[in-house]
Scaffold this motif. Sequence first.
Motif, PDB file in Angstrom:
ATOM      1  N   ALA A  75       0.841  -1.205   0.000  1.00  0.00           N
ATOM      2  CA  ALA A  75       0.000   0.000   0.000  1.00  0.00           C
ATOM      3  C   ALA A  75       0.877   1.256   0.000  1.00  0.00           C
ATOM      4  CB  ALA A  75      -0.939   0.006   1.203  1.00  0.00           C
ATOM      5  N   LYS A  76       1.975   1.242   0.739  1.00  0.00           N
ATOM      6  CA  LYS A  76       2.894   2.390   0.778  1.00  0.00           C
ATOM      7  C   LYS A  76       3.638   2.528  -0.547  1.00  0.00           C
ATOM      8  CE  LYS A  76       2.070   3.408   5.096  1.00  0.00           C
ATOM      9  NZ  LYS A  76       1.420   4.620   5.518  1.00  0.00           N
ATOM     10  N   VAL A  77       3.947   1.396  -1.178  1.00  0.00           N
ATOM     11  CA  VAL A  77       4.578   1.447  -2.500  1.00  0.00           C
ATOM     12  C   VAL A  77       3.592   2.038  -3.502  1.00  0.00           C
ATOM     13  CG1 VAL A  77       5.465   0.040  -4.413  1.00  0.00           C
ATOM     14  CG2 VAL A  77       6.184  -0.454  -2.059  1.00  0.00           C
ATOM     15  N   ASP A  78       2.359   1.554  -3.466  1.00  0.00           N
ATOM     16  CA  ASP A  78       1.343   1.998  -4.424  1.00  0.00           C
ATOM     17  C   ASP A  78       1.007   3.476  -4.294  1.00  0.00           C
ATOM     18  OD1 ASP A  78       1.266  -0.555  -5.451  1.00  0.00           O
ATOM     19  OD2 ASP A  78      -0.611  -1.105  -4.453  1.00  0.00           O
ATOM     20  N   ASN A  79       1.007   4.021  -3.065  1.00  0.00           N
ATOM     21  CA  ASN A  79       0.664   5.444  -2.928  1.00  0.00           C
ATOM     22  C   ASN A  79       1.885   6.364  -3.070  1.00  0.00           C
ATOM     23  OD1 ASN A  79       1.967   5.742  -0.406  1.00  0.00           O
ATOM     24  ND2 ASN A  79       0.094   5.515   0.761  1.00  0.00           N
ATOM     25  N   GLY A  80       3.066   5.774  -3.291  1.00  0.00           N
ATOM     26  CA  GLY A  80       4.266   6.572  -3.546  1.00  0.00           C
ATOM     27  C   GLY A  80       5.039   6.986  -2.310  1.00  0.00           C
ATOM     28  N   SER A  81       4.478   6.751  -1.129  1.00  0.00           N
ATOM     29  CA  SER A  81       5.165   7.218   0.077  1.00  0.00           C
ATOM     30  C   SER A  81       6.437   6.416   0.371  1.00  0.00           C
ATOM     31  CB  SER A  81       4.223   7.211   1.278  1.00  0.00           C
ATOM     32  OG  SER A  81       3.798   5.915   1.591  1.00  0.00           O
ATOM     33  N   PHE A  82       6.458   5.143   0.015  1.00  0.00           N
ATOM     34  CA  PHE A  82       7.665   4.337   0.236  1.00  0.00           C
ATOM     35  C   PHE A  82       8.811   4.866  -0.621  1.00  0.00           C
ATOM     36  CE2 PHE A  82      10.524   0.815  -0.670  1.00  0.00           C
ATOM     37  CZ  PHE A  82      10.800   0.351   0.603  1.00  0.00           C
ATOM     38  N   ARG A  83       8.542   5.079  -1.890  1.00  0.00           N
ATOM     39  CA  ARG A  83       9.585   5.601  -2.789  1.00  0.00           C
ATOM     40  C   ARG A  83      10.066   6.965  -2.299  1.00  0.00           C
ATOM     41  NH1 ARG A  83      11.609   4.711  -7.622  1.00  0.00           N
ATOM     42  NH2 ARG A  83      10.084   3.176  -8.261  1.00  0.00           N
ATOM     43  N   ASN A  84       9.142   7.816  -1.938  1.00  0.00           N
ATOM     44  CA  ASN A  84       9.498   9.159  -1.504  1.00  0.00           C
ATOM     45  C   ASN A  84      10.334   9.144  -0.213  1.00  0.00           C
ATOM     46  OD1 ASN A  84       9.355  12.078  -1.672  1.00  0.00           O
ATOM     47  ND2 ASN A  84       8.018  11.928   0.102  1.00  0.00           N
ATOM     48  N   SER A  85       9.956   8.329   0.740  1.00  0.00           N
ATOM     49  CA  SER A  85      10.634   8.325   2.039  1.00  0.00           C
ATOM     50  C   SER A  85      11.932   7.538   2.059  1.00  0.00           C
ATOM     51  CB  SER A  85       9.709   7.737   3.107  1.00  0.00           C
ATOM     52  OG  SER A  85       8.575   8.536   3.259  1.00  0.00           O
ATOM     53  N   VAL A  86      12.012   6.490   1.257  1.00  0.00           N
ATOM     54  CA  VAL A  86      13.157   5.584   1.336  1.00  0.00           C
ATOM     55  C   VAL A  86      14.111   5.713   0.152  1.00  0.00           C
ATOM     56  CG1 VAL A  86      13.838   3.152   1.492  1.00  0.00           C
ATOM     57  CG2 VAL A  86      11.789   3.946   2.680  1.00  0.00           C
ATOM     58  N   LEU A  87      13.586   5.877  -1.037  1.00  0.00           N
ATOM     59  CA  LEU A  87      14.433   5.787  -2.225  1.00  0.00           C
ATOM     60  C   LEU A  87      14.806   7.113  -2.863  1.00  0.00           C
ATOM     61  CD1 LEU A  87      12.629   2.759  -3.902  1.00  0.00           C
ATOM     62  CD2 LEU A  87      14.679   2.731  -2.455  1.00  0.00           C
ATOM     63  N   GLU A  88      13.943   8.110  -2.826  1.00  0.00           N
ATOM     64  CA  GLU A  88      14.198   9.314  -3.598  1.00  0.00           C
ATOM     65  C   GLU A  88      14.782  10.475  -2.819  1.00  0.00           C
ATOM     66  OE1 GLU A  88      10.779  10.307  -5.925  1.00  0.00           O
ATOM     67  OE2 GLU A  88      11.116   8.617  -7.257  1.00  0.00           O
ATOM     68  N   GLN A  89      14.823  10.400  -1.555  1.00  0.00           N
ATOM     69  CA  GLN A  89      15.381  11.488  -0.760  1.00  0.00           C
ATOM     70  C   GLN A  89      16.901  11.502  -0.901  1.00  0.00           C
ATOM     71  OE1 GLN A  89      13.653  13.635   1.307  1.00  0.00           O
ATOM     72  NE2 GLN A  89      11.723  12.781   0.668  1.00  0.00           N
ATOM     73  N   HIS A  90      17.489  12.692  -1.016  1.00  0.00           N
ATOM     74  CA  HIS A  90      18.951  12.790  -0.986  1.00  0.00           C
ATOM     75  C   HIS A  90      19.446  12.259   0.355  1.00  0.00           C
ATOM     76  CE1 HIS A  90      22.990  14.136  -1.664  1.00  0.00           C
ATOM     77  NE2 HIS A  90      22.949  14.871  -0.574  1.00  0.00           N
ATOM     78  N   THR A  91      18.775  12.644   1.403  1.00  0.00           N
ATOM     79  CA  THR A  91      18.989  12.076   2.724  1.00  0.00           C
ATOM     80  C   THR A  91      17.660  11.462   3.124  1.00  0.00           C
ATOM     81  OG1 THR A  91      20.548  13.843   3.247  1.00  0.00           O
ATOM     82  CG2 THR A  91      19.695  12.566   5.091  1.00  0.00           C
ATOM     83  N   PRO A  92      17.488  10.160   2.895  1.00  0.00           N
ATOM     84  CA  PRO A  92      16.191   9.531   3.161  1.00  0.00           C
ATOM     85  C   PRO A  92      15.727   9.734   4.602  1.00  0.00           C
ATOM     86  CG  PRO A  92      17.667   8.037   2.018  1.00  0.00           C
ATOM     87  CD  PRO A  92      18.489   9.215   2.422  1.00  0.00           C
ATOM     88  N   VAL A  93      14.421   9.874   4.766  1.00  0.00           N
ATOM     89  CA  VAL A  93      13.862  10.042   6.102  1.00  0.00           C
ATOM     90  C   VAL A  93      13.622   8.691   6.765  1.00  0.00           C
ATOM     91  CG1 VAL A  93      12.852  12.296   5.643  1.00  0.00           C
ATOM     92  CG2 VAL A  93      11.509  10.238   5.193  1.00  0.00           C
ATOM     93  N   MET A  94      13.692   7.638   5.991  1.00  0.00           N
ATOM     94  CA  MET A  94      13.528   6.284   6.511  1.00  0.00           C
ATOM     95  C   MET A  94      14.685   5.426   6.049  1.00  0.00           C
ATOM     96  SD  MET A  94      10.905   5.931   8.328  1.00  0.00           S
ATOM     97  CE  MET A  94      10.067   7.383   8.899  1.00  0.00           C
ATOM     98  N   PRO A  95      15.228   4.618   6.895  1.00  0.00           N
ATOM     99  CA  PRO A  95      15.016   4.570   8.323  1.00  0.00           C
ATOM    100  C   PRO A  95      15.456   5.876   8.987  1.00  0.00           C
ATOM    101  CG  PRO A  95      16.520   2.812   7.629  1.00  0.00           C
ATOM    102  CD  PRO A  95      16.191   3.616   6.446  1.00  0.00           C
ATOM    103  N   PRO A  96      14.844   6.198  10.126  1.00  0.00           N
ATOM    104  CA  PRO A  96      15.112   7.481  10.778  1.00  0.00           C
ATOM    105  C   PRO A  96      16.534   7.556  11.348  1.00  0.00           C
ATOM    106  CG  PRO A  96      13.710   6.128  12.158  1.00  0.00           C
ATOM    107  CD  PRO A  96      13.870   5.401  10.866  1.00  0.00           C
ATOM    108  N   PRO A  97      17.012   8.773  11.572  1.00  0.00           N
ATOM    109  CA  PRO A  97      18.342   8.939  12.174  1.00  0.00           C
ATOM    110  C   PRO A  97      18.442   8.161  13.484  1.00  0.00           C
ATOM    111  CG  PRO A  97      17.476  11.048  11.456  1.00  0.00           C
ATOM    112  CD  PRO A  97      16.368  10.042  11.310  1.00  0.00           C
ATOM    113  N   GLY A  98      19.597   7.565  13.699  1.00  0.00           N
ATOM    114  CA  GLY A  98      19.807   6.761  14.892  1.00  0.00           C
ATOM    115  C   GLY A  98      19.528   5.283  14.662  1.00  0.00           C
ATOM    116  N   SER A  99      18.865   4.970  13.543  1.00  0.00           N
ATOM    117  CA  SER A  99      18.601   3.579  13.183  1.00  0.00           C
ATOM    118  C   SER A  99      19.711   3.097  12.257  1.00  0.00           C
ATOM    119  CB  SER A  99      17.269   3.465  12.435  1.00  0.00           C
ATOM    120  OG  SER A  99      16.224   3.924  13.230  1.00  0.00           O
ATOM    121  N   THR A 100      19.704   1.807  12.008  1.00  0.00           N
ATOM    122  CA  THR A 100      20.641   1.259  11.040  1.00  0.00           C
ATOM    123  C   THR A 100      20.276   1.779   9.659  1.00  0.00           C
ATOM    124  OG1 THR A 100      20.808  -0.755  12.354  1.00  0.00           O
ATOM    125  CG2 THR A 100      21.575  -0.876  10.083  1.00  0.00           C
TER     126      THR A 100
END
Length: 120
Positions: A75-100
């Motif tokens: 569902a997150k892939v289909d609505n574009g939020s997965f790509r936006n948060s994980v793949l397309e950010q210069h500094t991705p917001v996911m996983p969040p800072p402090g995580s692996t």
Amino acid sequence: MRIPFNLPAALLLFSFACANNKMPEPKPVTEDCTPGSVTFSGQVTAIVQQDCALSGCHGSGSPYGDFNKYTDLKAKVDNGSFRNSVLEQHTPVMPPPGSTELTEAERQTLECWVNDGALQ
């Protein structure tokens, strides 16, 4: 004391020193990605369980989606939020800072999966 200086030789030496200073072009992810080669149950689950489906993030019962479940992640892939948060950010917001952080290989695997239609 005067130091002899040979301008043509210096320019030639400088041009060779700078000739190979370019970084190689990154190869497109799709170059190593064949259709159907990456699936949720095959490769994606291991990445998600290590980096996303954690308590307080995208684990069981999460209001942000339980990424242990294919339907929630798809569902997150289909609505574009997965790509936006994980793949397309210069500094991705996911996983969040402090995580692996995702490795480049993990990111490429996820991008391959998304580009191929996020197969189960």
